[in-house]
Write an enzyme that holds these catalytic residues in place. Structure first.
Site, PDB file in Angstrom:
ATOM      1  N   VAL A 212       4.466   1.062   1.661  1.00 14.97           N
ATOM      2  CA  VAL A 212       4.586  -0.126   2.512  1.00 14.97           C
ATOM      3  C   VAL A 212       4.827  -1.331   1.623  1.00 14.97           C
ATOM      4  CG1 VAL A 212       3.465  -1.544   4.274  1.00 14.97           C
ATOM      5  CG2 VAL A 212       3.053   0.923   4.227  1.00 14.97           C
TER       6      VAL A 212
ATOM      7  N   ASP B  33      -7.240   8.793  12.959  1.00 13.79           N
ATOM      8  CA  ASP B  33      -7.255   8.485  11.520  1.00 13.79           C
ATOM      9  C   ASP B  33      -7.841   7.088  11.302  1.00 13.79           C
ATOM     10  OD1 ASP B  33      -6.863   9.125   8.852  1.00 13.79           O
ATOM     11  OD2 ASP B  33      -4.728   8.620   8.838  1.00 13.79           O
TER      12      ASP B  33
ATOM     13  N   GLY C 250       0.840  -1.195   0.000  1.00 14.46           N
ATOM     14  CA  GLY C 250       0.000   0.000   0.000  1.00 14.46           C
ATOM     15  C   GLY C 250       0.864   1.229   0.000  1.00 14.46           C
ATOM     16  N   ARG C 251       0.218   2.375  -0.199  1.00 13.92           N
ATOM     17  CA  ARG C 251       0.977   3.627  -0.112  1.00 13.92           C
ATOM     18  C   ARG C 251       0.077   4.773   0.268  1.00 13.92           C
ATOM     19  NH1 ARG C 251       4.426   5.451  -4.326  1.00 13.92           N
ATOM     20  NH2 ARG C 251       5.015   3.327  -4.859  1.00 13.92           N
ATOM     21  N   GLY C 252       0.679   5.759   0.920  1.00 14.03           N
ATOM     22  CA  GLY C 252      -0.036   6.989   1.259  1.00 14.03           C
ATOM     23  C   GLY C 252       0.742   8.148   0.675  1.00 14.03           C
ATOM     24  N   LYS C 253       0.493   9.354   1.209  1.00 13.14           N
ATOM     25  CA  LYS C 253       1.141  10.542   0.663  1.00 13.14           C
ATOM     26  C   LYS C 253       2.657  10.489   0.805  1.00 13.14           C
ATOM     27  CE  LYS C 253      -1.560  14.723   0.550  1.00 13.14           C
ATOM     28  NZ  LYS C 253      -2.336  15.523   1.464  1.00 13.14           N
ATOM     29  N   PHE C 254       3.111  10.103   1.999  1.00 12.14           N
ATOM     30  CA  PHE C 254       4.551  10.142   2.266  1.00 12.14           C
ATOM     31  C   PHE C 254       5.130   8.787   2.627  1.00 12.14           C
ATOM     32  CE2 PHE C 254       2.749  14.280   3.557  1.00 12.14           C
ATOM     33  CZ  PHE C 254       3.331  15.063   2.573  1.00 12.14           C
ATOM     34  N   ALA C 255       4.374   7.732   2.394  1.00  7.89           N
ATOM     35  CA  ALA C 255       4.853   6.409   2.795  1.00  7.89           C
ATOM     36  C   ALA C 255       4.531   5.363   1.748  1.00  7.89           C
ATOM     37  CB  ALA C 255       4.212   6.001   4.125  1.00  7.89           C
TER      38      ALA C 255
ATOM     39  N   LYS D 199       7.409  -0.201   6.299  1.00  6.10           N
ATOM     40  CA  LYS D 199       6.809   1.096   5.969  1.00  6.10           C
ATOM     41  C   LYS D 199       7.924   2.121   5.786  1.00  6.10           C
ATOM     42  CE  LYS D 199       3.343   4.490   7.429  1.00  6.10           C
ATOM     43  NZ  LYS D 199       2.267   4.835   8.373  1.00  6.10           N
TER      44      LYS D 199
END
Ligand code: ADP
Ligand code: MG
Length: 346
Positions: free
Chosen positions: A47, A156, A40-45, A62
């Site tokens: 995984v 969150d 997975g991924r978010g704005k600044f990470a 992560k």
């Protein structure tokens, strides 16, 4: 308005959680772990799944970027590590195994949750049964209750941050992503604008004080998504979503609710209320009859009769429910001993 009022994340010093115990190692990560697929991924990470070469054990790595928008964000990452350490005794929180530093990232080696996000079950064509949903919600509440006992708020909670240990058979809940988590009570009132609009409580959007009840709103949104299969407040754009959240605009009469039991509606209704003081706590939620009506080991559910009367309040757990003080010793999962007002020391 959102950006003007947003507090700089440096305003919440990581010191709130004390020193971290996990050493941040600098030896080359590649020599110890083999990276495989992206999880997975978010704005600044980002995984990634990985395997520890020495043991063959799987982990989730992560990768958190140290510099974001030209600013050094090491302190925020250390903060996330400190929260994970503080929650080490919480069986519903993913375990922090180790940490490494590379040129651009700090990499958290986390317990691997092989079942993926509960988000996939919110949007799936094959929705979970209410019996499966209530088991997951009990576990989620158990995790949230333990955090709240330590005065930690997650802030969150959303279906993408609630993972499962396995998919088939459906495993247990693991909470992840403590980047926005805060400790209450040490620095006076906490007001911040953060989180994902679709899942955040009205008090966040209104820049009002944040309490543990803020997480319970998100539990209500997640429960809604699991039983109904859609997001309750999502609008065409951000503005519409904000409006829907702040007006608590939920239509419980719509078609999507026709297959949903009356008790499930009652549970969701009591969490999705504007005033945080009127929401039940995680411990109170655990006594709601919806979560226990089918019993931990009973047969698959038959949909509740639409005409069934709602209980209206949570005060009386059904007979097969453990008493409130010991509810974490419930038969569905691991035994967790809770100290009065305790939880792990931060
Ligand atoms: P971000 O802060 O960028 O949102 P998260 O910690 O939420 O990062 O991780 C992003 C995604 O990566 C999650 O939504 C999930 O799909 C996956 N993921 C994170 N941690 C794990 C884990 N321990 N095991 C398996 N997948 C994970
Ligand atoms: Mg996330």
């Amino acid at each position: 308005m959102m950006s003007r009022r947003r507090l700089d994340s440096r305003s919440c010093p990581p010191g709130l959680f004390g020193e971290i115990q996990t050493p941040i190692r600098t030896e080359p990560l590649d020599s110890l772990f083999e990276m495989t697929s992206e999880l997975g991924r978010g704005k600044f990470a980002v995984v990634k799944k990985c395997v520890e070469k020495a043991t063959g054990k799987e982990f989730a790595a992560k990768f958190l970027r140290k510099r974001r928008r030209g600013r050094d964000c090491r302190a925020e990452i250390v903060h996330e590590m400190a929260v994970l350490e503080a929650a080490r005794n919480n069986p519903r929180v993913v375990n922090l195994h180790a940490a490494f530093e590379t040129d651009h990232d700090i990499v958290l080696l986390l317990e691997y949750a092989a079942g993926g996000e509960i988000f996939d079950h919110c949007v799936s064509d094959e929705p979970l049964s209410e019996r499966q949903i209530t088991r997951l919600i009990r576990q989620m509440l158990e995790g949230v209750h333990l955090l709240h006992q330590s005065s930690v708020v997650h802030l969150d909670l959303k279906p993408q941050n609630i993972l499962l240990t396995s998919l088939c058979p459906l495993g247990d809940i693991k909470l992840v992503d403590f980047g926005l988590a805060r400790r209450l009570g040490t620095m006076g009132e906490l007001r911040e604008i953060l989180g994902t609009p679709e899942y955040v409580a009205p008090e966040i959007l209104n820049y009002e004080p944040i309490t543990t009840a803020t997480d319970l709103w998100s539990v209500g949104v997640i429960a809604y998504m699991l039983v109904v299969g859609e997001s309750p407040f999502l609008g065409e754009d951000k503005q519409e979503t904000f409006l829907n959240v702040s007006q608590v605009s939920v239509d419980y009469c719509k078609e999507a609710f026709s297959q949903v039991s009356e008790l499930a509606v009652d549970f969701i209704r009591q969490l999705l209320v504007k005033s945080p003081e009127d929401r039940p706590s995680a411990a109170e939620c655990m006594t709601h009859p919806w979560l226990w009506q089918l019993g931990p080991d009973s047969d698959p559910p038959t949909p509740g009769p639409r005409g069934e009367r709602s209980v209206g309040k949570w005060a009386l757990p059904p007979e097969n429910c453990e008493d409130k003080e010991n509810f974490l010793d419930s038969p569905y999962g691991k035994r967790v001993r809770l100290e009065e007002g305790g939880g792990p020391a931060l």
